[in-house]
Write a protein that holds these residues in place. Structure first.
Motif, short mmCIF file in Angstrom:
data_model
loop_
_atom_site.label_atom_id
_atom_site.label_comp_id
_atom_site.label_asym_id
_atom_site.label_seq_id
_atom_site.Cartn_x
_atom_site.Cartn_y
_atom_site.Cartn_z
N SER A 178 -14.12 -14.97 -1.88
CA SER A 178 -13.70 -14.35 -0.53
C SER A 178 -12.47 -13.79 -0.65
CB SER A 178 -13.80 -15.44 0.55
OG SER A 178 -15.36 -15.83 0.70
N VAL A 179 -11.51 -14.68 -1.26
CA VAL A 179 -10.15 -14.02 -1.48
C VAL A 179 -10.03 -12.57 -2.10
CG1 VAL A 179 -7.83 -14.30 -2.85
CG2 VAL A 179 -8.82 -16.29 -1.49
N ALA A 180 -11.04 -12.53 -3.20
CA ALA A 180 -10.95 -11.37 -3.96
C ALA A 180 -11.72 -10.10 -3.24
CB ALA A 180 -11.85 -11.39 -5.22
N ALA A 181 -12.63 -10.45 -2.35
CA ALA A 181 -13.47 -9.46 -1.68
C ALA A 181 -12.45 -9.13 -0.31
CB ALA A 181 -14.63 -10.02 -1.01
N PHE A 182 -11.70 -10.04 0.23
CA PHE A 182 -11.09 -9.67 1.47
C PHE A 182 -9.70 -8.86 0.82
CE2 PHE A 182 -12.52 -13.43 4.05
CZ PHE A 182 -13.24 -12.71 4.77
N MET A 183 -9.23 -9.21 -0.41
CA MET A 183 -8.16 -8.67 -0.71
C MET A 183 -8.40 -7.29 -1.21
SD MET A 183 -5.57 -9.50 -3.91
CE MET A 183 -6.53 -8.56 -5.09
N ARG A 184 -9.56 -6.73 -1.70
CA ARG A 184 -9.72 -5.52 -2.09
C ARG A 184 -10.04 -4.50 -1.11
NH1 ARG A 184 -12.23 -4.69 -7.30
NH2 ARG A 184 -13.51 -3.08 -6.54
N LEU A 185 -10.69 -5.25 0.11
CA LEU A 185 -11.27 -4.56 1.36
C LEU A 185 -9.96 -4.24 2.15
CD1 LEU A 185 -13.60 -3.31 2.55
CD2 LEU A 185 -13.81 -5.44 3.86
N THR A 186 -8.94 -5.20 2.39
CA THR A 186 -7.74 -4.86 2.87
C THR A 186 -6.94 -3.87 2.35
OG1 THR A 186 -7.68 -7.34 3.80
CG2 THR A 186 -5.81 -6.15 3.68
N ARG A 187 -6.71 -3.97 0.90
CA ARG A 187 -5.98 -2.79 0.14
C ARG A 187 -6.55 -1.56 0.55
NH1 ARG A 187 -6.26 -0.25 -4.51
NH2 ARG A 187 -4.48 0.41 -5.63
N SER A 188 -7.85 -1.51 0.29
CA SER A 188 -8.58 -0.04 0.52
C SER A 188 -8.38 0.38 2.05
CB SER A 188 -10.04 -0.30 0.24
OG SER A 188 -10.66 1.02 0.43
N ALA A 189 -8.47 -0.51 3.02
CA ALA A 189 -8.28 0.07 4.30
C ALA A 189 -6.88 0.25 4.67
CB ALA A 189 -8.85 -1.24 5.41
N MET A 190 -6.02 -0.60 4.10
CA MET A 190 -4.52 -0.12 4.28
C MET A 190 -4.07 1.35 3.68
SD MET A 190 -2.82 -2.30 6.26
CE MET A 190 -1.11 -1.86 5.65
N LEU A 191 -4.57 1.41 2.60
CA LEU A 191 -4.18 2.78 1.95
C LEU A 191 -4.91 4.03 2.91
CD1 LEU A 191 -5.28 2.07 -1.81
CD2 LEU A 191 -3.01 2.44 -0.78
N ASN A 192 -6.00 3.78 3.47
CA ASN A 192 -6.55 4.93 4.23
C ASN A 192 -5.59 5.07 5.46
OD1 ASN A 192 -8.51 5.41 2.51
ND2 ASN A 192 -10.08 3.98 3.59
N VAL A 193 -5.14 3.94 5.84
CA VAL A 193 -4.38 4.10 7.22
C VAL A 193 -2.97 4.61 7.10
CG1 VAL A 193 -3.40 2.53 9.06
CG2 VAL A 193 -5.66 2.32 8.43
N LEU A 194 -2.24 3.94 5.98
CA LEU A 194 -0.97 4.40 5.59
C LEU A 194 -0.88 5.92 5.39
CD1 LEU A 194 0.17 1.54 3.08
CD2 LEU A 194 0.95 1.83 5.48
N ASP A 195 -1.91 6.50 5.20
CA ASP A 195 -1.57 8.09 4.77
C ASP A 195 -2.18 8.77 6.04
OD1 ASP A 195 -1.08 7.69 2.24
OD2 ASP A 195 -3.23 7.91 1.47
N SER A 196 -2.32 7.99 7.21
CA SER A 196 -2.69 8.90 8.42
C SER A 196 -1.50 9.29 9.28
CB SER A 196 -3.51 7.91 9.40
OG SER A 196 -2.64 6.91 9.82
N GLU A 197 -2.00 10.26 10.07
CA GLU A 197 -0.85 11.08 10.95
C GLU A 197 0.09 10.24 11.56
OE1 GLU A 197 -0.05 14.05 10.00
OE2 GLU A 197 -1.53 14.19 8.65
N TYR A 198 -0.45 9.15 12.66
CA TYR A 198 0.21 8.28 13.42
C TYR A 198 1.23 7.50 12.57
CZ TYR A 198 -2.74 4.35 12.48
OH TYR A 198 -3.43 3.34 12.18
N VAL A 199 0.73 6.96 11.29
CA VAL A 199 1.76 6.18 10.67
C VAL A 199 3.02 7.08 10.12
CG1 VAL A 199 2.01 4.99 8.45
CG2 VAL A 199 0.07 4.46 9.95
#
Length: 310
Positions: A184-205
């Motif tokens: 679960s560490v591996a799965a959570f980490m990959r999903l968190t990283r992917s979601a964060m990359l999408n959010v960090l490129d958003s306009e409000y950030v």
């Protein structure tokens, strides 16, 4: 918010009713429950007596209502294999062990995966990111039971730091908890990283950074909150699986949880215990999904309004 919670609670109740109908039907479609309750050499008088005792001589709708009433009172009957104990007694003994193991594994997973996933996204393409992706790859490639055996060999057999198996104090839960939580560490980490990359490129950030908001606040408050929904979805699935037991891992560590009890009950055709476990596991999954739905609404108000309209 209240309307949304009421609707989701109504859906959860409907799901529980559906599960009860499925369990009740499958037990009877698979054959007469008397075949599981009686030995093969039982006489017709024995069959008639048990049939009346369990209410199988009544119409199906009366049997179902009695089944639901007994389930609401957590009365699933006496165990066939473990004479003198009820099904709920056995489930009640196994459930705390499963909750203890799942709680430790989930805490280990979240505390390890979320910070690493966030930092990997912020430091994309750096050595830290490469290490994080390597850990994720190894974590999803190693079966929990195999990792458990390796951990026993290293920390119990060679170093003698931790107990080999069984349930006792805090030290007993470390090895099975790490083995269960590592995937679960591996799965959570990959999903968190992917979601964060999408959010960090958003306009409000980008706008928050232009306003001069401190970088730590942009990352850990604004970005992480909006990136939390995909990992939260996975959390609900993983939590249900962990709580309801992983048979192979519980076997490796001789952990007396629900998984071990379910395997024993199925092999012994313990009708009452299997029926109680199926309903309990279904209720756990439905409850966890209900909690996740409510957390969705807290993290993202748009989910709350869309769900209320639906």
């Amino acid at each position: 918010m209240q309307r949304y919670i009421v609707i989701r609670l109504f859906h959860a109740v409907l799901a529980l009713i559906g599960v009860s109908i499925v369990v009740f039907t499958l037990v009877r479609v698979a054959g007469s429950p008397l075949d599981a309750l009686l030995p093969f050499n039982a006489t017709e008088e024995d069959r008639a007596r048990v049939e009346v005792l369990w209410g199988f001589d009544r119409p199906l709708h009366e049997q179902y209502l009695r089944f639901v009433w007994n389930a609401l009172r957590l009365d699933f009957g006496d165990s066939i294999k473990f004479q003198g104990q009820t099904a709920m007694d056995l489930i009640g003994q196994a459930l705390p062990a499963s909750l203890q193991l799942a709680g430790f594994a989930l805490l280990f997973s979240v505390l390890m995966a979320v910070p690493v996933g966030v930092v990997s996204a912020v430091k994309k393409g750096t050595l830290i990111d490469m290490v994080g992706k390597t850990v994720a790859l190894l974590g999803q490639s190693l079966p929990p039971f195999w990792l458990g055996i390796v951990l026993i060999w290293i920390f119990s057999v060679n170093l003698g730091w931790l107990p080999v198996s069984g349930r006792g104090g805090f030290t007993h839960v470390i090895l099975p908890g790490v083995a269960l939580g590592w995937f679960s560490v591996a799965a959570f980490m990959r999903l968190t990283r992917s979601a964060m990359l999408n959010v960090l490129d958003s306009e409000y950030v980008k706008f928050a950074r232009i306003k001069g908001t401190p970088e730590w606040k942009v990352v850990w408050k604004h970005a992480l909150k909006n990136a939390a929904i995909p990992p939260l979805t996975l959390f609900g699935i993983v939590a249900g699986i962990m709580v309801t037991g992983v048979v192979t891992l519980e076997t490796v560590f001789a952990w007396p949880g629900i998984g071990q009890l379910a395997l024993t009950a199925v092999l012994a055709r313990d009708y009452a215990v299997v029926q109680g476990l199926v309903l309990l596991i279904s209720a756990i999954f439905i409850t966890i999904n209900l909690v996740v739905d409510v957390l969705y609404a807290y993290l993202d108000p748009r989910v709350r309004y869309d769900g209320a309209r639906g």
